[in-house]
Design a protein around this motif. Structure first.
Motif, short mmCIF file in Angstrom:
data_model
loop_
_atom_site.label_atom_id
_atom_site.label_comp_id
_atom_site.label_asym_id
_atom_site.label_seq_id
_atom_site.Cartn_x
_atom_site.Cartn_y
_atom_site.Cartn_z
N PRO A 51 0.82 -1.21 0.00
CA PRO A 51 0.00 0.00 0.00
C PRO A 51 0.85 1.26 0.00
O PRO A 51 2.04 1.21 0.32
CB PRO A 51 -0.79 -0.09 1.31
CG PRO A 51 -0.53 -1.42 1.88
CD PRO A 51 0.66 -2.00 1.22
N SER A 52 0.24 2.38 -0.35
CA SER A 52 0.93 3.66 -0.35
C SER A 52 1.42 3.99 1.07
O SER A 52 0.69 3.78 2.03
CB SER A 52 -0.02 4.73 -0.85
OG SER A 52 0.66 5.93 -0.99
N THR A 58 11.28 3.74 0.43
CA THR A 58 12.32 3.87 1.45
C THR A 58 13.23 2.66 1.43
O THR A 58 14.46 2.79 1.48
CB THR A 58 11.67 4.03 2.84
OG1 THR A 58 10.75 5.13 2.79
CG2 THR A 58 12.72 4.31 3.90
N GLU A 212 8.76 2.77 -9.02
CA GLU A 212 7.54 3.12 -9.76
C GLU A 212 7.85 3.81 -11.08
O GLU A 212 7.47 4.95 -11.31
CB GLU A 212 6.66 4.01 -8.88
CG GLU A 212 6.25 3.31 -7.61
CD GLU A 212 5.07 3.99 -6.93
OE1 GLU A 212 4.27 4.58 -7.67
OE2 GLU A 212 4.97 3.91 -5.71
N HIS A 244 3.17 -0.60 -9.13
CA HIS A 244 1.76 -0.87 -8.90
C HIS A 244 1.16 -1.62 -10.08
O HIS A 244 -0.04 -1.91 -10.10
CB HIS A 244 1.00 0.44 -8.68
CG HIS A 244 1.30 1.08 -7.36
ND1 HIS A 244 0.95 0.52 -6.17
CD2 HIS A 244 1.94 2.23 -7.06
CE1 HIS A 244 1.36 1.29 -5.17
NE2 HIS A 244 1.97 2.33 -5.69
#
Ligand SMILES: Nc1ncnc2c1ncn2[C@@H]1O[C@H](COP(=O)(O)OP(=O)(O)OP(=O)(O)O)[C@@H](O)[C@H]1O
Ligand SMILES: [Mg+2]
Lengths: 290, 270
Positions: A51-52, A58, A212, A244
């Motif tokens: 999830p976001s 990180t 991403e 994603h």
């Protein structure tokens, strides 16, 4: 969709390239990573989903020390990156990184973007060789190390020429040779990201880290970028990819990590992880994104 | 009219004009010298201050930089000039031009540093990250990627700083250095024209001309540096393309020359 044969060369199966050992990372009081341990072997394509805000970026950024781990260790080819005396720049030269927002150098043309790092690092090595030679000559002046020899093997013109040829070849590979002499601002998002990928490849990295790579792209440009990444995967490149794009993950990954609340909740080959998820949060996550 | 007659007199009297030319020379030398020194100092201070945020070893240099900026910005430049001319560099026969260049250079450096720092901070952090991720050192990334973009952002502020600097140098007359302003004062004195108004006007026109030319050059420079930005005209694009192509051809030519020279070397050896 086109079937791909992703090589995970059998001979180098257990050759650990990246070792992540009980890694934690806090920003102030906010502990984002709470003890991550996993190995990335040579040839593996590890996809990180979650999830976001779960800490995917990180984690990826800790791998080349763009973020300094709070505790734990990251090893690259057996050397601890977050140790005191590690020359991180030397290691980063072997780890390519591709960013969500491309981050092409705005002040340089496309080919200059690709050539910058190879040229700068080549010139630095040349300076080092020259310094060594000078040091030896001074020593020999005082009668020491008479029989030793230091050779300057590099040459400025050759460094430039090789960087240029290599850049052109890479541009040719992604079909953007005709864009060599323009500024990045004149390119589409998809073109920018493909160039960002070959800019990283120009250093001949052993591993590629993608954060991403298609999230900032218009939908019609996602495909061309994924195509380049897939080609790399087929070529045997070791990769860690935060994405994603679940379809892409299924297709390319040799292993998928589901990260949530700062830990690895599930770690399995794509077929298993997507086909038969065990963790509750993963099931919930997949039901939302699939 | 007397006014124009007097102007004509100044322009046609070689003695007066020689004062003006040498004054102009002094003004330009002091301004350019100070601008160069200020640029160097400012760049150094800005880079130290920015790097100190991520490097603990630079804590002490950062404090020194802050004290420097604080003192320079907190005291009048005339006082700084007096301290340099009458105390620190009060050495017999020490050239006043050098004193002036040092004073204004050190003064300008503090302002340039703050301008540059703001400019560097305005460059997207992703640019630095991309450079560092390729294995470039922080100083190489700074010099090859960040500062060229920062400079583009600070050109207007730097232009203002340079223009202010040129006008500010007129206070060197207070320590006896004959610059453009002092030249007007000499020409206007009782033993020469016995009238200050006209020579001051002539000198004013010189200052205006310098500032005007500078503004023009800076505007051009700014536009040139913006080439890499979004809306680049076809003509500019073609220019950039030609320039880069030339660069690449040069790399090829130098390489060919090198290969040829290596070949002849080995032939001679045989
Ligand atoms: N430089 C930073 N300073 C402070 N907090 C940060 C910093 N970078 C990330 N964080 C925080 O760490 C958490 C994890 O961020 P991270 O970017 O790793 O998430 P992510 O999984 O990549 O999310 P997304 O899918 O939205 O990209 C977030 O809560 C974020 O606010
Ligand atoms: Mg992220």
């Amino acid at each position: 969709m086109q079937e791909l044969e992703i090589k995970q060369s059998a001979s180098t199966d257990d050759q650990v390239m990246l070792k992540i050992d009980n890694l934690t990372k806090s920003f102030g009081n906010n502990q984002v990573l709470k003890g991550i341990s996993t190995d990335v072997c040579k040839g593996e394509k590890v996809v990180i989903i979650g999830p976001s805000g779960s800490g995917k970026s990180t984690l990826l950024r800790c791998l080349n020390l763009m973020e300094t781990p709070t505790s734990g260790a990251v090893y690259f080819n057996g050397e601890q990156l977050n140790a005191k005396n590690t020359d991180i720049n030397a290691h980063r030269q072997h780890m390519g990184m591709v960013f969500q927002h491309f981050n092409l150098f705005n002040n340089l043309t496309v080919i200059e973007n690709i050539m910058l790092a190879p040229v700068k690092i080549g010139l630095k090595q040349l300076r080092k060789q020259k310094a060594e030679l000078l040091k030896l000559k001074i020593k020999q002046l005082f009668g020491k190390d008479k029989d030793k020899e230091v050779k300057v093997t590099l040459n400025k013109r050759v460094i430039y020429k090789q960087a240029m040829d290599n850049a052109m070849q890479l541009l040719d590979r992604i079909g953007l040779k005709d864009k060599a002499t323009v500024y990045p601002s004149t390119l589409s998002g998809g073109q920018k990201q493909r160039i960002a990928i070959v800019r990283a490849l120009a250093m001949n990295p052993q591993v590629m880290l993608f954060d991403e790579p298609t999230s900032a792209l218009d939908p019609e440009m996602v495909g061309e970028v994924l195509e380049v990444i897939k080609e790399l995967a087929v070529g045997g490149m070791t990769m860690v990819i935060v994405t994603h794009e679940m379809g892409f993950a299924k297709e390319v990954a040799t292993r998928v990590l589901f990260i949530d609340e700062g830990i690895i909740k599930e770690d399995a080959p794509p077929k298993e992880l997507f086909g038969n998820p065990k963790d509750e949060r993963l099931k919930e996550f997949l039901s939302k994104v699939l | 009219m007397d006014f124009f007659k007097d102007i004509g007199k100044i322009l046609s009297t070689s003695e007066y004009m020689s004062y003006i030319w040498s004054g102009l020379k002094t003004t330009l030398i002091v301004s350019l010298g100070a601008a160069a020194l200020g640029m160097l100092l400012g760049m150094l201070v800005a880079v130290i201050k920015i790097s100190a945020q991520s490097n603990k070893k630079l804590k002490v240099p950062e404090i020194i930089c802050n004290i420097y900026i604080g003192i320079i910005r907190g005291t009048p430049v005339a006082l700084q000039l007096f301290i340099m001319a009458f105390a620190i560099l009060a050495i017999r026969n020490f050239p006043l031009e050098i004193t002036a260049i040092l004073t204004f250079g050190i003064n300008s450096g503090a302002y340039v540093a703050e301008n540059l720092r703001a400019g560097i901070m305005s460059v997207d952090i992703g640019q630095t990250e991309a450079g560092r991720s390729l294995g470039l050192s922080s100083s190489t990334t700074m010099m090859s990627v960040v500062i060229p973009q920062a400079i583009k952002n600070v050109i207007p502020a730097m232009g203002n700083e340079l223009i202010a600097l040129i006008k500010e140098t007129s206070i060197v007359s207070m320590v006896g250095l004959i610059d453009l302003t002092f030249a007007a004062k000499i020409i206007g004195a009782g033993d020469k024209m016995a009238d200050y108004f006209v020579p001051m006007m002539v000198v004013a026109i010189f200052y205006l001309a310098i500032v005007y030319i500078l503004t023009f050059v800076l505007r051009k420079l700014e536009r040139k540096l913006r080439e890499s930005e979004q809306h680049i005209s076809d003509k500019k694009a073609a220019k950039v393309q030609a320039k880069t192509t030339k660069k690449l051809n040069r790399i090829q030519a130098r390489y060919d020359k090198y290969v040829a020279s290596v070949k002849t070397d080995t032939q001679e050896d045989m």
